[in-house]
Design an enzyme around this catalytic site. Structure first.
Site, mmCIF file in Angstrom:
data_model
loop_
_atom_site.group_PDB
_atom_site.id
_atom_site.type_symbol
_atom_site.label_atom_id
_atom_site.label_comp_id
_atom_site.label_asym_id
_atom_site.label_seq_id
_atom_site.Cartn_x
_atom_site.Cartn_y
_atom_site.Cartn_z
ATOM 1 N N GLU A 142 0.838 -1.201 0.000
ATOM 2 C CA GLU A 142 0.000 0.000 0.000
ATOM 3 C C GLU A 142 0.875 1.255 0.000
ATOM 4 O O GLU A 142 0.581 2.222 -0.686
ATOM 5 C CB GLU A 142 -0.928 -0.016 1.223
ATOM 6 C CG GLU A 142 -2.221 0.730 1.011
ATOM 7 C CD GLU A 142 -3.263 0.366 2.075
ATOM 8 O OE1 GLU A 142 -4.269 -0.241 1.710
ATOM 9 O OE2 GLU A 142 -3.070 0.670 3.266
ATOM 10 N N GLU B 95 2.195 1.708 -3.379
ATOM 11 C CA GLU B 95 1.123 2.186 -4.261
ATOM 12 C C GLU B 95 0.885 3.683 -4.074
ATOM 13 O O GLU B 95 0.766 4.438 -5.045
ATOM 14 C CB GLU B 95 -0.166 1.404 -3.968
ATOM 15 C CG GLU B 95 -1.290 1.693 -4.948
ATOM 16 C CD GLU B 95 -2.601 0.998 -4.578
ATOM 17 O OE1 GLU B 95 -2.610 0.196 -3.628
ATOM 18 O OE2 GLU B 95 -3.604 1.277 -5.255
ATOM 19 N N CYS C 29 -8.233 -1.986 3.830
ATOM 20 C CA CYS C 29 -8.141 -3.087 4.801
ATOM 21 C C CYS C 29 -9.493 -3.478 5.348
ATOM 22 O O CYS C 29 -9.692 -4.603 5.771
ATOM 23 C CB CYS C 29 -7.282 -2.690 5.993
ATOM 24 S SG CYS C 29 -5.649 -2.199 5.520
ATOM 25 N N SER D 145 -7.317 1.877 -2.634
ATOM 26 C CA SER D 145 -6.114 1.086 -2.880
ATOM 27 C C SER D 145 -6.528 -0.286 -3.397
ATOM 28 O O SER D 145 -7.559 -0.819 -3.005
ATOM 29 C CB SER D 145 -5.332 0.937 -1.576
ATOM 30 O OG SER D 145 -4.473 -0.173 -1.660
ATOM 31 N N GLU E 122 -13.798 -11.956 -6.233
ATOM 32 C CA GLU E 122 -12.547 -11.267 -6.607
ATOM 33 C C GLU E 122 -11.375 -11.767 -5.766
ATOM 34 O O GLU E 122 -10.220 -11.513 -6.093
ATOM 35 C CB GLU E 122 -12.674 -9.749 -6.394
ATOM 36 C CG GLU E 122 -13.757 -9.077 -7.226
ATOM 37 C CD GLU E 122 -15.119 -9.205 -6.575
ATOM 38 O OE1 GLU E 122 -15.206 -9.219 -5.341
ATOM 39 O OE2 GLU E 122 -16.102 -9.315 -7.323
ATOM 40 N N CYS F 22 -10.851 -1.993 14.331
ATOM 41 C CA CYS F 22 -11.157 -3.429 14.461
ATOM 42 C C CYS F 22 -11.307 -3.851 15.917
ATOM 43 O O CYS F 22 -11.992 -4.820 16.235
ATOM 44 C CB CYS F 22 -10.054 -4.259 13.837
ATOM 45 S SG CYS F 22 -9.591 -3.723 12.207
#
Lengths: 575, 164
Positions: free
Chosen positions: A278, A281, A298, A318, A365, A502
Site C-alpha cells: 500500500e 502504491e 483493509c 487502494s 474477486e 477493528c
C-alpha cells in the site's frame, strides 16, 4: 449543582443530568434496554421507570432531568411491579429457547428475567412469528427474538449512518427489518456487525463458520492452518474474566495448536506486507499523478460501503487485498510451494474481530484458481465457543509463539487493529521509502484517539503529505463529499467502518461499556512500543518473501497475488 | 419517474415525506417499490425509514388494489350484528385475508372502522355500491355478480381488440 434524594440517599448532580446517571453516580443500578450512552434518549422501553415524589405516573429515568429537591424511589414496590410486568410481557413474546440460544448467559432479557424473579408464564398468548433472515454471508437476523429496543436501528442510522434497518409496521406486527422485508444481502447493510454488539438478545448474530472449521480440522487430508488478527489478542481475555486490556497472544497460540491447527500464523505478518504494497502504491500515485486521495482497503465494511454508495469513487481505493486475505493468498502460493504442499489441500481459517470478513472471504474477486484465499472466518466470539467445546481452559494455558515465516511481525502491524493504526504504520514506511531516513517520531498523536475524523500533515522531502483517518463509517460522508466536489486536499485517507477500528469490531466479545474499547487499544500500542522492530520494512520475513518470491512491492507477481478489484454494487443492488 | 410530484417539494426536507407518499399513492393507487427508493433519495433519509413510515400508516399500500375493493364495516353496530362472520365468509369465498388482493387482481378486501351506515348494519361496500343488512348466505351471489361483470368486460375488450 443540584441536590436531590434517590432512595433517601443525598445525591449531588450536575444540571441537565438524567435521573438514571445521577443514580448511577451513587451506585444505584437502574435497568435499561433502549438507553444508549451519548445518544438522545427515546424512553421507549420503560424498563428504567422510577417513582418521583409529586408526579402522578412513573417516570422514565433515562429521559428525565434531575431538579433541586427531587425525591426519587428507584426500588419501591410500585416500580418493581411495573418493571416486572414489562419484562413478563417481553418474555411472553419471545421464544422459550434459552438453552440452545447463542446468547445464553449473555442476554439482557435473561438477566432481567432473573433479576425480577420470573417464575411462571402469566400472559400466555399469540407470539410473533417471523422467518430468520440468513441471506447475508456474515449475519443472521432473527426477528422473533427481537424485543424492539431499537438500539440496532439507532446504531445503524445515527452512529454508522448506513440505514439498512428500521422499525416497520405497527403494534403487534412491529418489526425491525430491511426495506420490503427483503434479505440483508440486498439491503444497504455493510455487515459491520455494530448492531450485534448492541443487541440485548440473539436477534442479531453472526453466521457461524464453526461447522466448516471443525470438519476441516477432522479431515486428515486437509492441512488446516489458522491466523489471528491483531485485535483478537487484546479482547479475547475478557471472555475468561482476565483483567481488561490483557495481552493473551501466547495463550491464544497454544490454544489454537491444541484445537488441532497444523500451523498458527499471525495476520500481523500480512499487515506488514500490506504496508509494503500500500505504501508503494501511494508513493507511485503521488509521483506519477495517480488518483488521489488514496483510500485504505483493509476494512471490508468500508469497501462494501463505497461499492454500494459511491461507486464513482472506487478508483480512489487502494487495490491491496486486506491483510488476512493477503496472508491466505501467500499461504496458498509462496508457502505451499516452499513446503511442497498442494494449495487445494490448505484450509485457511482466520480469527477476526469482524463480521464482514466472512462476506469478504466469499468474494469472487478474492479467489485464485477457483480457491478462496481464506476458507473460513471465525469471530472472536466463535473462537471462545470452540475453546469451550474442546475443553481448553484458557486461563491456565502456557504461552507459545507463532509459526514462521508467516508469523513474524513488527509493531507497526499490531496497531492495524485500532483506528489510525494503518495510517501510522504506512507513514513510517512511506517516509523511509521516500527519504531513506527513518521517521523519528513514531507516535503520531494527531491520528490516535476517538475523534470521528482525524487529520495530520507530515513533511516528507519538503512536500506536505496530508492524511486523514476516518474513525467509524458514519463519519465518512463529509470526506467523500469533499472529494466529489474537488475540495479534498488529502493524499491518503484511512477508513475503518467500526468506531475505534477493528478493536471494536462486530465480531468482538459483546459488552455495553465503551471504556473497554480504550483498554483494548492500549494493549495494541503496548505491543508496538515493546516490539523489536516497529517499522514494516524491517520485518525480516517480509524482506525474504520479496527476495525469494515477489521481487519487489507492486511487481507483476505481487499484483497478481496481493491485489484485487472491486465491483459497482449500486448497480447490483438496483437490479 | 415521479418528477412531477417531486418538483412541488424542496429537496432533503423530511417533513414532507408523508405528503409526497400521499401524492404518489394518489397517482398510482399504491406505493410502487421503486417509488420508495426514489423518495428516499429525494428526501435524504434511508430507504428503510421511508418503508417504515409507509408500513406504519394504514392509508399507504404497497401492493396495487384489486379492480373491486370490498370494504367490510367492523364498527360497533355492525360488530353487534355479526360483521365478523361476514368478513370470514368473504375471506373464505375469495381465499384471501383482509388487507389482501386476490391473485387475479380482481378483489381486495379491506376492513373499515365505521362506514356510517349503522341503520342498515351489517354493511359492506363494493366500489360505489352499498349492501346493507347483508347475510352470509348472500355473499357468494354478490361475488359472482362482480365476477360475471369482469368476464363481460374482458369479452368486450377482446372484441374491441380484434376489431382494431
Amino acid at each position: 449543582m443540584i441536590e436531590l434524594k434517590i432512595n433517601n440517599i443525598n445525591v449531588k448532580a450536575e444540571e441537565g443530568m438524567t435521573i438514571l446517571d445521577a443514580a448511577k453516580s451513587v451506585g444505584i443500578h437502574v435497568p435499561t434496554l433502549c438507553h444508549m450512552k451519548d445518544l438522545f434518549p427515546t424512553g421507549a422501553c420503560r424498563i428504567c421507570v422510577v417513582e418521583v415524589e409529586g408526579m402522578r405516573g412513573l417516570t422514565p429515568s433515562c429521559a428525565y432531568p434531575v431538579s433541586d429537591g427531587m425525591k426519587v424511589q428507584t426500588n419501591s414496590p410500585r416500580v418493581r411491579q411495573a418493571r416486572k410486568t414489562i419484562v413478563e410481557l417481553l418474555v411472553e413474546n419471545h421464544p422459550d429457547d434459552c438453552l440452545i440460544c447463542v446468547r445464553n448467559k449473555n442476554c439482557e432479557l435473561q438477566d432481567l428475567s432473573e433479576q425480577y424473579s420470573l417464575r411462571e408464564h402469566r400472559f400466555v398468548g399469540e407470539k410473533k412469528d417471523h422467518a430468520i433472515d440468513i441471506s447475508s454471508a456474515s449475519m443472521e437476523r432473527d426477528p422473533a427474538k427481537c424485543i424492539l429496543c431499537g438500539r440496532c436501528v439507532r446504531t445503524c442510522n445515527e452512529i454508522q449512518k448506513v440505514g439498512a434497518i428500521d422499525f416497520t409496521n405497527r403494534g403487534f406486527s412491529s418489526n425491525v427489518t430491511t426495506p420490503f422485508n427483503k434479505g440483508l444481502n440486498v439491503s444497504d447493510c455493510i455487515l459491520c456487525g455494530q448492531c450485534i454488539l448492541v443487541c440485548p438478545t440473539a436477534a442479531l448474530r453472526e453466521k457461524s463458520h464453526s461447522k466448516e472449521v471443525i470438519s476441516a480440522l477432522n479431515d486428515k487430508n486437509k492441512f488446516t492452518v489458522v491466523q489471528i488478527a491483531p485485535a483478537v489478542r487484546a479482547s479475547i481475555g475478557e471472555e475468561y474474566n482476565l483483567p481488561l486490556g490483557t495481552n493473551v497472544t501466547g495463550q491464544l497460540v497454544t490454544g489454537l495448536r491444541r484445537l488441532g491447527f497444523k500451523k498458527v500464523f499471525d495476520t500481523n505478518f500480512a499487515a506488514d506486507l500490506t504496508i509494503m504494497e500500500e505504501g508503494t502504491e501511494l508513493i507511485g500515485r503521488i509521483k506519477n499523478g495517480g488518483k488521489l486521495p488514496m483510500f485504505t482497503s483493509c476494512c471490508p465494511g468500508w469497501v462494501k460501503y463505497i461499492e454500494q454508495n459511491r461507486p464513482q469513487l472506487l478508483d480512489h481505493l487502494s487495490t491491496c487485498k486486506s491483510p488476512h486475505e493477503m496472508e491466505g493468498a501467500v499461504l496458498k502460493s509462496y508457502y505451499a510451494k516452499k513446503m511442497g504442499l498442494t494449495p487445494a489441500d490448505i484450509f485457511v481459517v482466520s480469527i477476526m474481530p469482524c463480521t464482514v470478513k466472512k462476506f469478504e472471504s466469499d468474494r469472487a474477486e478474492l479467489m485464485n484458481d477457483k480457491m478462496q484465499d481464506v476458507d473460513a472466518v471465525l469471530t472472536t466470539r466463535e473462537l471462545v465457543r470452540l475453546f469451550k467445546m474442546a475443553g481448553i481452559d484458557f486461563n491456565d494455558l502456557p504461552e507459545d509463539s507463532f509459526d514462521n515465516p508467516l508469523g513474524e511481525s513488527t509493531g507497526a502491524a499490531a496497531i492495524f487493529g485500532t483506528s489510525g493504526g494503518v495510517m501510522e504504520a504506512a507513514l513510517r514506511t512511506a517516509y523511509f521509502k521516500l527519504t531513506g531516513n527513518e521517521l523519528e517520531n513514531l507516535q503520531l498523536n494527531d491520528i490516535r484517539g476517538n475523534v470521528g475524523v482525524k487529520e495530520s500533515t507530515i513533511n516528507i522531502n519538503g512536500t506536505d503529505i496530508k492524511v486523514a483517518v476516518v474513525n467509524g463509517i458514519g463519519n465518512v460522508g463529509i470526506v467523500l463529499d469533499q472529494i466529489e466536489s474537488g475540495k479534498s486536499e488529502y493524499h491518503f485517507i484511512e477508513v475503518m467502518a467500526c468506531p475505534g477500528g477493528c478493536i471494536n469490531g462486530g465480531g468482538q466479545p459483546i459488552h455495553q461499556k465503551s471504556e473497554k474499547v480504550m483498554k483494548r487499544v492500549k494493549v495494541l500500542y503496548e505491543i508496538d512500543e515493546n516490539a523489536k522492530n516497529r517499522r514494516s520494512h524491517e520485518n525480516e520475513s517480509v524482506k525474504k518473501i520479496y527476495n525469494e518470491f515477489f521481487g519487489e512491492p507492486n511487481s507483476y507477481k505481487a499484483h497478481d497475488i496481493l491485489h484485487t478489484t472491486y465491483v459497482n454494487r449500486k448497480e447490483l443492488l438496483k437490479k | 419517474m415521479h418528477d412531477n410530484i417531486f418538483e412541488k417539494y424542496p429537496k432533503n426536507d423530511r417533513s414532507n415525506l408523508i405528503a409526497i407518499l400521499q401524492d404518489i399513492q394518489d397517482e398510482f393507487g399504491y406505493l410502487p417499490e421503486n417509488a420508495i427508493s426514489e423518495v428516499s433519495e429525494f428526501v435524504g433519509i434511508p430507504q428503510c425509514s421511508v418503508y417504515g413510515v409507509a408500513t406504519f400508516y394504514n392509508q399507504f399500500r404497497l401492493i396495487p388494489l384489486g379492480k373491486n375493493v370490498i370494504r367490510v364495516c367492523r364498527g360497533t353496530a355492525c360488530h353487534v350484528k355479526n360483521s365478523a362472520n361476514i368478513l370470514t365468509a368473504l375471506e373464505a369465498e375469495l381465499e384471501i385475508k383482509a388487507g389482501e388482493t386476490t391473485r387475479d387482481k380482481l378483489f381486495t378486501i379491506e376492513t373499515v372502522a365505521c362506514i356510517g351506515a349503522c341503520s342498515i348494519a351489517p354493511v359492506i361496500n363494493i366500489n360505489d355500491e352499498y349492501y346493507g343488512r347483508i347475510t352470509v348466505k348472500e355473499i357468494p351471489k354478490i361475488i359472482k355478480k362482480y365476477k360475471n361483470e369482469m368476464k363481460k368486460e374482458n369479452a368486450f375488450e377482446k372484441i374491441e381488440e380484434s376489431a382494431e
